[in-house]
Enzyme design. Structure first.
Site, short mmCIF file in Angstrom:
data_model
loop_
_atom_site.label_atom_id
_atom_site.label_comp_id
_atom_site.label_asym_id
_atom_site.label_seq_id
_atom_site.Cartn_x
_atom_site.Cartn_y
_atom_site.Cartn_z
N ARG A 150 24.42 16.47 42.92
CA ARG A 150 23.51 16.85 41.85
C ARG A 150 24.26 17.10 40.54
O ARG A 150 23.78 16.73 39.47
CB ARG A 150 22.75 18.14 42.25
CG ARG A 150 21.90 18.67 41.12
CD ARG A 150 20.99 19.78 41.59
NE ARG A 150 20.30 20.41 40.48
CZ ARG A 150 19.39 21.38 40.61
NH1 ARG A 150 19.09 21.81 41.81
NH2 ARG A 150 18.80 21.89 39.56
N ASN B 199 13.57 16.59 46.97
CA ASN B 199 13.31 15.91 45.70
C ASN B 199 13.94 14.54 45.62
O ASN B 199 14.94 14.32 46.28
CB ASN B 199 13.86 16.77 44.54
CG ASN B 199 12.82 17.77 44.07
OD1 ASN B 199 11.65 17.48 44.09
ND2 ASN B 199 13.28 18.94 43.63
N CYS C 5 5.70 20.70 46.36
CA CYS C 5 6.52 21.12 45.24
C CYS C 5 6.00 22.48 44.84
O CYS C 5 4.81 22.76 44.97
CB CYS C 5 6.37 20.11 44.10
SG CYS C 5 7.29 20.57 42.63
N HIS D 107 6.31 16.41 39.07
CA HIS D 107 7.12 16.67 37.86
C HIS D 107 6.64 15.88 36.65
O HIS D 107 7.37 15.78 35.67
CB HIS D 107 8.61 16.42 38.11
CG HIS D 107 9.23 17.44 39.03
ND1 HIS D 107 10.58 17.56 39.21
CD2 HIS D 107 8.66 18.40 39.81
CE1 HIS D 107 10.81 18.55 40.09
NE2 HIS D 107 9.66 19.06 40.46
N TYR E 3 8.34 20.55 33.55
CA TYR E 3 9.22 19.39 33.50
C TYR E 3 8.85 18.41 32.39
O TYR E 3 9.62 17.53 32.06
CB TYR E 3 9.25 18.66 34.85
CG TYR E 3 10.02 19.41 35.89
CD1 TYR E 3 11.37 19.14 36.07
CD2 TYR E 3 9.44 20.39 36.65
CE1 TYR E 3 12.11 19.83 37.03
CE2 TYR E 3 10.17 21.09 37.60
CZ TYR E 3 11.50 20.80 37.78
OH TYR E 3 12.23 21.49 38.72
#
Lengths: 363, 363, 363, 363
Positions: free
Chosen positions: C91, C145, C166, C196, C240
């Site tokens: 990440r 995700n 989510c 998102h 987001y």
């Protein structure tokens, strides 16, 4: 067929000799009785009208100039609109102001195009309402930019039979034909999108799909699109798409360029008007080609011929969507192939847009 | 353009002289090199082929007869399919059996049409697969009924370029032109539906909408449709719709009639074959007109010409729906106006069906 | 109802105590027989499993840890997936690399999100195939995700019953409820979009539309969205969306920030794991709240309860589109309200997207 | 929650004791302050109102009778419409006249249903406009037939919040539950169509698909549908579909029957009114069950409770289509499962109709 009366609104444009040249070239097939040039600028009207009259003399078509819109429109069979509200000075602002905000300045797209639409739509609706009153049978051929939005405004808010025309499709056919070294009549396009936001999804040469071959033909692109993007799309973009996809690059070009397009054209137009005043000139001067709008007259006159003679030919025009592009509302105006007959333009079924362009087009 | 090879599957049909007559009439514009008649019935092939050969003699086109499908198909440019699985005897059953159950007996609709489809689709798929192998570039022009279903089967299950043809649209144009006493070329149709389940939503004469006027023209209808229904639809129905909307009336007619259509045609065909054998006959006999299929050859040869010459003309044909009629799935075959070019048929966007016919069409 | 077996794939996650806490809070209503934590990282498994076991001791639920996926999945009723392929180190790269190219670095959107999808989808498909074999009746609750893409991959390529979850929707409800100073149960959302990339089109409080009032509630936004944009949308965006609409601003923040989110979280996780090892700790530590994923366990356990008890409640989840959002293909996974029953999630009809967001969503 | 005022338009109906019984059964969960029965027939109002008052006495709810619509509507929270324009005598004509023309006579479908709609819609629009003025916050629960058409008229032509209700869905659930010998709460339906033209596409028992099993359960059908048709549909039809699919059979039944349904019900109603006058009767008499409309009150009161308490439960109701059934226009009213909250009914996405019923539904 009875000889036609054609009214040109914005007839003082430096384009007019190009249009007149088209009517002359097609005169045998499409007899015109009279052409009315209407404009609010009497000076341009006199100069441009003078050249047009000299050009038309040899075929005996009557040329009238007038500032009176009603006189021009009354009983017209076709009304061609090619005006520019605010003139080239306004376009210069449309192209210059966005640059100060770090955004591309362009006549028909982005904030410049939107500003142009805002000041042009009300004027075009007034004209269309006059057409509805004075020439209810007439077809309005709109060449005023942004051609799609203007045509949509007319079709949504008046009962005038309007078709929007742009020279991008005819130029795309010709550019492709040149690249393939064949006659343009052998090229057929599956063309889809909105005015200045359009692609040829497939290109056929004598019925054979040559799209993939074309996308690799570097000569066609002059470096305007990245090869990666062309491969992803798998479609032939029109020139204006560079404003949408290579934004940073174009912005840099514009910011570093010596002058905007409008600033450059102001110089060209001054020179053209000087040339047009020569009483010995009776054809369009070569310089006109640099003005843009190449093959504009061919597209316009062939479209008028198709309607007048109920030819049912395919032309790529700006037309009410209906169900042609199901991704867009029926009342939108889209730029697609349509069968042109005396009963109007009948768009072909384009079907869903490819996912790669859908978001951009429906935004 | 290189001269064409045309293969006619079911070439022993009594229709064939009609088709051959068409090729002769259009010969100057559309040069044919050879016509192959293929059939499983050697007797008919000899008789029909003999007449066809005498007819073609004056223009020098080669006529071959064969029972070998591969020979006929090999390298063909166009394949015309006009066969009848089971012959007229099977059709007689399709028309007779339903009557025993109180249901209309008809060759292309209802249980008769479905029975015909069931025995014809497998044969047509075999033929199409042969075309795919032996003449991959060929266009298959399907005239075999039920034309829409057959064409859909071919397009869904093979890669053959097939177009379904029916003489209903061309006859509708001609009937309307007669009623209006004008040349058919001045008529334009907004035509929509499925084969034998179709309407002209709007009819234009020189671009002017004459639909309402036509619907009141009693002469056009011979009492086949009730005036109330015509007013409700506001559209011009094709002849076959009487089987769907005046069911009880038609059933009574059929039950009381002296013979079915097939039984009558069996007699006509016997007489036609007798006439064809006359060695002095070298044109199609007048009796053929009573056989049905009027203007079949005009429709077929003009369609072939449009493809071969990439003419991009509008023909009303049976074509894969795509998004043309959004009420039906994309893979359906529908009967609509399409631009015919060498790259294939491109249907016009027909849009949603009127509520008055939507249920019937999508059922 | 028979007691449930729950398998947690990626059970070594520092989130796990949050999830376990949820099962404890709902235990009376939703009896669990056993929870299997599966992970590839034995060290984490031991630490996290130890805490989970101490937490569950008081309600007598069995906690098993294993590196063997088959053991965890075998006969499970619910499978929760919360793994991170490549761990936090991957990440960190997703968030850091794009910054070098002048593009936002984010875990679930843009190039970072796409990179994450590319390395996660194959692993998730393997897991789903195991579920299909070993626990064919199980529901897979995906929290990994990018949750929408992962769920779509599973639904398109396996027969597993998967729902993507989510915590954005549940947090949006709670944030709105706080701003209005009411209980969250009185808030109802008309929520639409993709994971998102979603908006509450309308917000109701006790059935009354309070959307306009909310959009003016500055406190809700912490300056994350410009008031002009909120007015134009007329909808409540999820957090987001700032990555999509205030791109330049966010990029600048990221480029000038001291560390990426992943870099920060690596520190938090190290500290969490240190805390978890305390043999006296038998509840989730407060620090866990800063980890993100707030109310994750509430959303997950309530969803599991709704399925297990066939409650037919509305939850906002990631579900196969079908015809819920007609602007997107049926096989897409969308984030919308759905009725959750034992037969699966049944999305409400969301209808066409507002023009202001349509292009962004369908791109 | 503040106690509710309920207005019943057509409150003199013999159904009213059934509705009142429902309010009594649910009183603890759903406190009612007052019920206003409004009717134009003072005689019935007195009789029915008398019984209702005696029934409500034990829970202390106020019962008012009035011929003044304004008094009944003013400030109401819920308006239940259950009137019958022209009374049972008009229905008798709707059922009798078509028989003379060889067409089924039925209250809600065919020419009878259409006649009923024509005389009922104007009255219902007047009532809805009164609601809009006098009780703008009220929900109108329409039970007047044809329930779908009436609800559509109100939603298209007024701003009243209306939901159409029919007892077909609740009865279908109960009939299925009986056939499976389970509690109705364990049954979930994927239900789709229009009022009285609807099917359960799928039936789940505890989340398991039992549709195929049900279709073979002969006991469920009482011979009303042919097994072949049930197999072809693969869906559970509602009772009224026999009027559409076994037309000849039903017509014969009706033509040979001793009396129409209305004629029979006129006798039942006379007897009911006689019973209602008994001053010792303070509950609904058993004979009322033969009147039809079983579980009407359960459906109505549970719907009112769901709205009043913002419960967000799934009910099968007549609701504006939007995009729920993409085969029908958005402004149609369809009968589908919808989430019922205080903000209104939110239909689930039903998706395209199966081809086997599409034509019938969209006609």
């Amino acid at each position: 067929m009875k000889p036609l009366k054609v009214a040109v609104i914005g007839g003082g444009s430096t384009y007019t000799p190009e249009l007149v040249d088209g009517f002359i070239r097609y005169y045998e097939e499409l007899p015109i009785e009279s052409i009315y040039l209407q404009d609010t600028d009497t000076n341009r009207l006199e100069i441009v009208g003078g050249l047009a009259r000299r050009m038309l003399a040899r075929i005996g078509v009557r040329l009238c100039t007038t500032t009176d819109r009603a006189e021009a429109l009354h009983g017209a069979d076709f009304v061609v609109t090619q005006l520019r509200v605010g003139g080239m000075a306004a376009r210069a602002l449309d192209e210059r102001i966005p640059l100060d905000y770090g955004v591309i300045g362009q006549e028909t797209t982005g904030p410049g195009g939107f500003a142009k639409a805002l000041r042009t739509v009300p004027v075009m609706l007034e004209i269309a309402r006059d057409v509805s009153q004075l020439a209810p049978q007439a077809w309005l051929i709109n060449f005023t930019n942004p051609s799609g939005l203007i045509t949509e405004a007319i079709l949504r808010h008046t009962d005038v039979k309007a078709v929007g025309l742009c020279n991008v499709p005819i130029n795309m056919v010709r550019t492709i034909a040149q690249a393939l070294e064949v006659d343009p009549s052998r090229i057929e396009l599956d063309y889809v999108g909105l005015n200045h936001l359009s692609w040829a999804r497939r290109v056929w040469l004598d019925g054979e799909d040559v799209t993939a071959r074309l996308l690799e033909t570097a000569a066609l692109w002059h470096g305007e699109f990245s090869p990666t993007l062309l491969q992803q799309w798998g479609m032939v973009p029109n020139y204006y798409l560079r404003y949408f996809v290579h934004t940073n690059h174009v912005l840099e070009e514009q910011q570093n360029g010596p002058q905007t397009r409008a600033e450059y054209l102001q110089e060209v137009e001054a020179e053209l008007l000087r040339l047009y005043q020569d009483p010995n000139l009776n054809e369009k001067p070569t310089l006109l080609e640099t003005r843009g709008g190449a093959f504009y007259s061919t597209a316009a006159v062939e479209l008028i011929r198709a309607i007048a003679q109920d030819r049912r030919e395919v032309h790529i025009v700006n037309v009410q969507n209906g169900s042609a592009m199901p991704d867009l509302p029926p009342e939108s105006v889209v730029e697609v192939p349509a069968v042109i007959s005396k009963s109007g333009p009948h768009p072909l079924a384009a079907g869903p847009l490819p996912a790669s362009i859908r978001g951009l087009v429906v935004s």
